[in-house]
Design a protein around this motif. Structure first.
Motif, PDB file in Angstrom:
ATOM      1  N   ALA A 101       0.246  -1.362  -0.066  1.00  0.00           N
ATOM      2  CA  ALA A 101      -0.035   0.058  -0.065  1.00  0.00           C
ATOM      3  C   ALA A 101       0.621   1.465   0.091  1.00  0.00           C
ATOM      4  N   SER A 102       1.854   0.838   0.450  1.00  0.00           N
ATOM      5  CA  SER A 102       2.522   2.340   0.389  1.00  0.00           C
ATOM      6  C   SER A 102       3.566   2.602  -0.536  1.00  0.00           C
ATOM      7  N   PHE A 103       3.332   1.682  -1.287  1.00  0.00           N
ATOM      8  CA  PHE A 103       4.152   1.924  -2.715  1.00  0.00           C
ATOM      9  C   PHE A 103       2.806   2.681  -3.895  1.00  0.00           C
ATOM     10  N   ALA A 104       1.815   2.723  -3.770  1.00  0.00           N
ATOM     11  CA  ALA A 104       1.058   3.882  -4.265  1.00  0.00           C
ATOM     12  C   ALA A 104      -0.049   4.519  -3.790  1.00  0.00           C
ATOM     13  N   THR A 105       0.624   5.655  -3.259  1.00  0.00           N
ATOM     14  CA  THR A 105       0.670   6.865  -2.560  1.00  0.00           C
ATOM     15  C   THR A 105      -0.301   7.606  -3.482  1.00  0.00           C
ATOM     16  N   ASP A 106      -0.346   7.771  -4.498  1.00  0.00           N
ATOM     17  CA  ASP A 106      -0.761   9.136  -5.455  1.00  0.00           C
ATOM     18  C   ASP A 106      -1.072   8.797  -6.739  1.00  0.00           C
ATOM     19  N   ARG A 107      -1.359   9.270  -7.642  1.00  0.00           N
ATOM     20  CA  ARG A 107      -1.757   8.052  -8.915  1.00  0.00           C
ATOM     21  C   ARG A 107      -0.555   7.876  -9.740  1.00  0.00           C
ATOM     22  N   GLU A 108       0.576   8.283  -9.427  1.00  0.00           N
ATOM     23  CA  GLU A 108       1.790   8.471 -10.105  1.00  0.00           C
ATOM     24  C   GLU A 108       2.566   7.811  -9.483  1.00  0.00           C
ATOM     25  N   SER A 109       2.231   7.283  -8.419  1.00  0.00           N
ATOM     26  CA  SER A 109       3.155   6.387  -7.811  1.00  0.00           C
ATOM     27  C   SER A 109       2.354   4.523  -7.854  1.00  0.00           C
ATOM     28  N   ALA A 110       0.674   4.454  -7.989  1.00  0.00           N
ATOM     29  CA  ALA A 110       0.098   4.111  -8.215  1.00  0.00           C
ATOM     30  C   ALA A 110       0.047   3.045 -10.043  1.00  0.00           C
ATOM     31  N   ARG A 111       0.278   4.107 -10.638  1.00  0.00           N
ATOM     32  CA  ARG A 111       0.363   4.191 -12.312  1.00  0.00           C
ATOM     33  C   ARG A 111       2.209   2.969 -12.157  1.00  0.00           C
ATOM     34  N   ALA A 112       2.853   3.735 -11.489  1.00  0.00           N
ATOM     35  CA  ALA A 112       4.213   3.439 -11.808  1.00  0.00           C
ATOM     36  C   ALA A 112       3.883   1.835 -11.218  1.00  0.00           C
ATOM     37  N   LEU A 113       3.333   1.196  -9.838  1.00  0.00           N
ATOM     38  CA  LEU A 113       3.298  -0.219  -9.506  1.00  0.00           C
ATOM     39  C   LEU A 113       2.642  -0.642 -10.269  1.00  0.00           C
TER      40      LEU A 113
END
Length: 193
Positions: free
Chosen positions: A42-54
């Motif tokens: 969950a800590s890898f997806a904290t905003d749209r950019e990091s969610a997309r990167a995951l």
């Protein structure tokens, strides 16, 4: 896109893809409190950019045949997921991981989704060993491993660093012959627990 039914309750297992970053982030925000104490996912997806990167990282893993990521939808809403964080077809070993948001707990969704992934890994891809890793304090995760008929192999002491602290990791596994025998013995209907 394909969807695999997880039972009579509208639950479905579907690929979780890069273009679903906004939906994934909204789900992670709902799941964060439940997921974050146990795994850093969950800590890898904290905003749209990091969610997309995951999601992109898992799209690349799937393209390389080294991992996969699927979402669990209930009544059209993303409520959890299952994944292969590692998938080694050559060695015949993979690891399965799971998460769920609080509103979807108690329906057997994780067990049913994990069964589908293990079936696929063993019967379609020829995996010999499917592993499950859990913090010793994560009793819900360990209960799922037990429901799946896995055996506790042991504990890797202080094997991973998370939030500045070293944590133990229990290793559970099921071997292909065990899984096949279990399913043939009547455990071939979706679990409800």
């Amino acid at each position: 896109m394909f969807a695999i039914s997880l039972g009579d309750d509208t639950a479905e297992l579907r690929p979780l893809e890069v273009w679903q970053d906004e939906e994934f982030l909204a789900h992670m925000d709902r799941a964060r409190e439940l997921v974050d104490p146990w795994i850093p996912f969950a800590s890898f997806a904290t905003d749209r950019e990091s969610a997309r990167a995951l999601l992109q990282r898992y799209a690349e893993k799937q393209a390389a045949d080294t991992g996969r990521l699927y979402g669990i939808w209930l009544e059209g809403v993303l409520v959890g997921g299952v994944l292969f964080p590692s998938f080694d077809a050559e060695r015949g070993t993979c690891e399965i991981g799971v998460w769920l948001e609080p509103a979807a707990q108690g329906r057997g969704l994780i067990t049913r989704a994990a069964e589908r992934l293990i079936d696929w890994a063993v019967h379609e891809r020829g995996m010999h060993r499917v592993e499950w890793r859990a913090s010793p304090g994560n009793t819900r995760s360990i209960a799922v491993a037990r429901r799946l008929g896995m055996t506790r192999d042991g504990v890797l002491r202080q094997s991973y660093l998370y939030r500045g602290e070293r944590h133990d990791s229990e290793i559970w596994s099921v071997l292909a012959p065990e899984w096949t025998a279990r399913r043939a013995a009547g455990a071939d209907t979706p679990a409800t627990g």
